[in-house]
Design a protein around this motif. Structure first.
Motif, PDB file in Angstrom:
ATOM      1  N   ILE A   1      32.506 -17.593 -14.884  1.00  6.36           N
ATOM      2  CA  ILE A   1      32.275 -17.180 -16.267  1.00  6.36           C
ATOM      3  C   ILE A   1      31.728 -15.755 -16.304  1.00  6.36           C
ATOM      4  CG2 ILE A   1      31.928 -19.524 -17.145  1.00  6.36           C
ATOM      5  CD1 ILE A   1      28.910 -18.993 -17.098  1.00  6.36           C
ATOM      6  N   ARG A   2      31.995 -15.093 -17.422  1.00  7.80           N
ATOM      7  CA  ARG A   2      31.507 -13.722 -17.639  1.00  7.80           C
ATOM      8  C   ARG A   2      30.617 -13.708 -18.878  1.00  7.80           C
ATOM      9  NH1 ARG A   2      35.709  -8.827 -18.525  1.00  7.80           N
ATOM     10  NH2 ARG A   2      36.285  -9.594 -16.440  1.00  7.80           N
ATOM     11  N   PHE A   3      29.419 -13.098 -18.704  1.00  5.05           N
ATOM     12  CA  PHE A   3      28.489 -12.916 -19.819  1.00  5.05           C
ATOM     13  C   PHE A   3      28.549 -11.450 -20.244  1.00  5.05           C
ATOM     14  CE2 PHE A   3      24.235 -11.311 -20.991  1.00  5.05           C
ATOM     15  CZ  PHE A   3      23.988 -12.062 -22.132  1.00  5.05           C
ATOM     16  N   THR A   4      28.792 -11.216 -21.542  1.00  5.33           N
ATOM     17  CA  THR A   4      28.837  -9.848 -22.061  1.00  5.33           C
ATOM     18  C   THR A   4      27.754  -9.692 -23.118  1.00  5.33           C
ATOM     19  OG1 THR A   4      31.215  -9.691 -21.639  1.00  5.33           O
ATOM     20  CG2 THR A   4      30.277  -8.108 -23.177  1.00  5.33           C
ATOM     21  N   ARG A   5      26.876  -8.684 -22.911  1.00  4.36           N
ATOM     22  CA  ARG A   5      25.769  -8.460 -23.853  1.00  4.36           C
ATOM     23  C   ARG A   5      26.305  -7.848 -25.147  1.00  4.36           C
ATOM     24  NH1 ARG A   5      20.491  -6.129 -23.918  1.00  4.36           N
ATOM     25  NH2 ARG A   5      19.923  -6.042 -26.138  1.00  4.36           N
ATOM     26  N   GLY A   6      25.936  -8.438 -26.296  1.00  8.89           N
ATOM     27  CA  GLY A   6      26.349  -7.917 -27.575  1.00  8.89           C
ATOM     28  C   GLY A   6      25.509  -6.721 -27.988  1.00  8.89           C
ATOM     29  N   CYS A   7      26.054  -5.898 -28.863  1.00 12.85           N
ATOM     30  CA  CYS A   7      25.354  -4.711 -29.366  1.00 12.85           C
ATOM     31  C   CYS A   7      25.199  -4.816 -30.880  1.00 12.85           C
ATOM     32  CB  CYS A   7      26.131  -3.443 -29.010  1.00 12.85           C
ATOM     33  SG  CYS A   7      26.206  -3.111 -27.249  1.00 12.85           S
ATOM     34  N   GLY A   8      24.032  -4.374 -31.396  1.00 14.47           N
ATOM     35  CA  GLY A   8      23.796  -4.415 -32.829  1.00 14.47           C
ATOM     36  C   GLY A   8      23.824  -5.850 -33.331  1.00 14.47           C
ATOM     37  N   ASN A   9      24.674  -6.074 -34.335  1.00 18.58           N
ATOM     38  CA  ASN A   9      24.776  -7.422 -34.904  1.00 18.58           C
ATOM     39  C   ASN A   9      25.794  -8.310 -34.191  1.00 18.58           C
ATOM     40  OD1 ASN A   9      22.867  -6.863 -36.942  1.00 18.58           O
ATOM     41  ND2 ASN A   9      24.465  -5.925 -38.255  1.00 18.58           N
ATOM     42  N   ASP A  10      26.477  -7.749 -33.193  1.00 21.17           N
ATOM     43  CA  ASP A  10      27.460  -8.550 -32.452  1.00 21.17           C
ATOM     44  C   ASP A  10      26.740  -9.460 -31.458  1.00 21.17           C
ATOM     45  OD1 ASP A  10      29.531  -7.286 -33.769  1.00 21.17           O
ATOM     46  OD2 ASP A  10      29.717  -5.706 -32.224  1.00 21.17           O
ATOM     47  N   PRO A  11      27.096 -10.745 -31.424  1.00 16.14           N
ATOM     48  CA  PRO A  11      26.418 -11.654 -30.502  1.00 16.14           C
ATOM     49  C   PRO A  11      26.927 -11.448 -29.071  1.00 16.14           C
ATOM     50  CG  PRO A  11      28.153 -12.829 -31.649  1.00 16.14           C
ATOM     51  CD  PRO A  11      28.120 -11.451 -32.253  1.00 16.14           C
ATOM     52  N   SER A  12      26.078 -11.841 -28.134  1.00 19.06           N
ATOM     53  CA  SER A  12      26.538 -11.895 -26.743  1.00 19.06           C
ATOM     54  C   SER A  12      27.554 -13.028 -26.621  1.00 19.06           C
ATOM     55  CB  SER A  12      25.353 -12.120 -25.797  1.00 19.06           C
ATOM     56  OG  SER A  12      24.421 -11.055 -25.900  1.00 19.06           O
TER      57      SER A  12
END
Length: 270
Positions: A169-180
């Motif tokens: 699995i890949r975890f991508t950190r969200g920016c601003g109001n976008d969720p991870s």
């Protein structure tokens, strides 16, 4: 001297020398014989013979027809009394309504889907007969990355890593109001219709019916749960067991770090 005779002197008569009085011709054959048959009588005789012949033909035809009917009746009786064979079997009747049910052709493949041989490299089917072996239970993984960057998790061990080699699995950190988000890596299948504490067979059923699409991103929120099966081909290539894993998001920190609780099972290569 000759004697002279007058016109009224009687002349000698001979039989048949003179026609009868009135000028009528003497009937053929002479006096006393019957007259020849009339043509009309001969025609009636031929007609009677023709009718008799036609009647005889009709009688003969009726006899032949009756003989054929009897012969066909005997054939039908023999067929009806003949025992049924494998290739000539009477249709079976269904349990309801007496309706016939179709039987499988002789020699048809009666194997169930589970009995169908797998092609090389194909994962075995997961069903109620699958026996899962516990691998690890409620292991904690913390995935932390900068804005728009990613971290990875290998669920065979399990462990976190910064590269995608062997990752599931890949975890991508969200920016601003976008969720991870979480995304499955190539060869991994999963479902986001999972829940905390699910069994491996419950996970398998959800993966079969509610599959995560390719490159689909799952928002990371507390309570999010994902079931996954690891890459089967990669596991076989490296001599590792194929595995099922339940991933639960148990916490999301203010800095965006996600804490995952994972439980894994080995899947036997039946």
């Amino acid at each position: 001297m000759s004697e002279s005779r007058g016109p009224n002197d009687a002349q000698p008569t001979f039989p048949g020398a003179n026609p009868p009085a009135g000028g009528g011709a003497t009937p053929p054959g002479g006096p006393g014989r019957p007259a020849a048959a009339r043509p009309g009588g001969q025609g009636l005789t031929l007609l009677a013979l023709g009718v008799a012949g036609l009647a005889l033909l009709l009688a003969f035809g009726s006899a032949v027809f009756a003989w054929r009917a009897i012969d066909q009746a005997e054939d039908a009786k023999a067929i009806a009394l003949k025992p049924a064979t494998v290739g000539d079997r009477a249709p079976a009747t269904g349990p309801a309504g007496g309706q016939p049910t179709e039987s499988a052709p002789a020699g048809a493949d009666s194997a169930t889907p589970d009995d169908t041989p797998r092609s090389p490299g194909e994962a075995p089917p997961l069903d109620a007969q699958t026996v899962y072996r516990p691998r690890y239970e409620k292991q904690m993984l913390v995935l932390k990355a900068s804005c728009s960057y990613s971290m990875y998790a290998d669920l065979d061990e399990p462990r976190t890593q910064n590269d995608e080699n062997g990752a599931d699995i890949r975890f991508t950190r969200g920016c601003g109001n976008d969720p991870s988000t979480l995304r499955l890596e190539e060869g991994v299948e999963g479902t986001d219709a999972a829940g905390p504490g699910m069994t491996p067979q419950e996970c398998a059923d959800k993966i079969r019916t509610v599959l995560i699409g390719e490159n689909q991103r799952v928002p990371v929120r507390k309570g999010t749960a994902i079931c996954i099966t690891t890459d089967y081909s990669d596991a076989k290539a490296h001599g590792r067991p194929w595995r099922m894993a339940l991933v639960e998001v148990v916490a999301v920190a203010n800095d965006g770090a996600a804490t995952l609780q994972v439980t894994g099972w080995d899947i036997p290569d039946a």
